[in-house]
Scaffold this active site. Structure first.
Site, PDB file in Angstrom:
ATOM      1  N   ILE A 159       0.663  -1.109   0.084  1.00 49.52           N
ATOM      2  CA  ILE A 159       0.124   0.070   0.048  1.00 49.52           C
ATOM      3  C   ILE A 159       0.816   1.135   0.126  1.00 49.52           C
ATOM      4  O   ILE A 159       1.857   1.386   0.984  1.00 49.52           O
ATOM      5  CB  ILE A 159      -1.097  -0.046   1.071  1.00 49.52           C
ATOM      6  N   GLU A 160       0.721   1.999  -1.167  1.00 47.16           N
ATOM      7  CA  GLU A 160       1.801   2.971  -1.315  1.00 47.16           C
ATOM      8  C   GLU A 160       1.446   4.496  -1.238  1.00 47.16           C
ATOM      9  O   GLU A 160       0.225   4.759  -1.891  1.00 47.16           O
ATOM     10  CB  GLU A 160       2.463   2.651  -2.589  1.00 47.16           C
ATOM     11  N   VAL A 161       1.805   5.146  -0.525  1.00 48.48           N
ATOM     12  CA  VAL A 161       1.590   6.605  -0.463  1.00 48.48           C
ATOM     13  C   VAL A 161       0.175   6.968   0.054  1.00 48.48           C
ATOM     14  O   VAL A 161      -0.400   7.734  -0.730  1.00 48.48           O
ATOM     15  CB  VAL A 161       2.118   7.542  -1.596  1.00 48.48           C
TER      16      VAL A 161
END
Length: 270
Positions: A159-161
């Site tokens: 799960i990115e940014v």
């Protein structure tokens, strides 16, 4: 032969909510060996890095080779690449393809790590390389995608940014191992790229990166030394300073005389 304990999918899922798992993106055998010796739990790797030598120097990290989006097209392409990666020493595969392809991989018992939030290969749909989930509607969409990814059979998801509070709430409500890249400390794992950790990246560093060393400066120093050494070598060749006698193979004087006499005799009749 010494046997090493390597985590399984079940082991990693059993750690959910208990501790923060460490994860690095490594792209060389040297980085893989360093990750092994540093006790890193998970490594993300290009499939080409896998093989007997990789597992010889990095026997314990859980390895997730990436099936890069666009390198494969059909489900059969992904299946073929996934089986090859597992056979070469991978433990799971990263896949940002469709849910149908993820289901197909899972149907064959292949552990899949998906991707949520900012997905670089699909960033055009979320406004480019920027944070995702900063509004209630956007956060709800990430939650919807989380549930569909979980239902498709993925065991983990990067799960990115995404805002830390949003990512933490999602992590608490999914059975998947949630891997944070710039999504706060409320997930199950923390993921960075080795290039960023080492300070080897000459481009923009993302907000979530933490630089622990300055390899770029060291590479610059080594390049200056490399140029200086090559320059000195060229100068020595031009002036005759290289090679010296100690750099050459010798021959017994009697053997040399015999050879030279034979050479003289043969060339005189040619």
């Amino acid at each position: 032969m010494k046997k090493h304990k390597r985590a399984t999918v079940a082991d990693l899922l059993a750690e959910k909510g208990k501790r923060q798992v460490t994860m690095l993106r490594v792209t060389s055998l040297e980085e893989a060996e360093a990750a092994e010796k540093a006790g890193i739990d998970i490594v993300s790797v290009p499939p080409s890095l896998l093989g007997p030598l990789f597992r010889e120097i990095a026997p314990t990290p859980f390895a997730i080779p990436g099936l890069e989006y666009g390198d494969h097209v059909s489900a059969e392409d992904y299946l073929r690449a996934a089986f090859a990666a597992l056979k070469a020493g991978g433990d799971a595969v990263y896949c940002a393809a469709s849910l149908q392809i993820i289901r197909r991989l899972r149907d064959e018992g292949i552990p899949v790590c998906g991707h949520l939030g900012l997905i670089p290969s699909k960033a055009t749909w979320t406004g480019g390389f920027r944070a995702v989930g900063k509004t209630a509607a956007s956060a709800a969409e990430i939650w919807r995608q989380t549930k569909t990814l979980e239902e498709a059979g993925a065991f983990a998801a990067e799960i990115e940014v995404v805002p830390g509070d949003v990512a933490a709430a999602i992590s608490r409500n999914t059975s998947m191992l949630m891997i944070s890249m710039g999504a706060g400390s409320g997930c199950d794992a923390q993921y960075l790229f080795a290039d960023d950790v080492l300070g080897a990246n000459r481009d923009h560093y993302p907000r979530h990166a933490k630089v622990y060393r300055n390899f770029a400066a060291e590479h610059d120093r080594l390049q200056r030394e490399r140029i200086a050494a090559f320059t000195e070598f060229a100068a020595d060749v031009r002036t005759g300073a290289y090679p010296e006698r100690r750099h050459c193979v010798g021959i017994d004087e009697a053997e040399l005389k015999t050879f030279l006499d034979r050479l003289k005799s043969e060339t005189a009749h040619s």
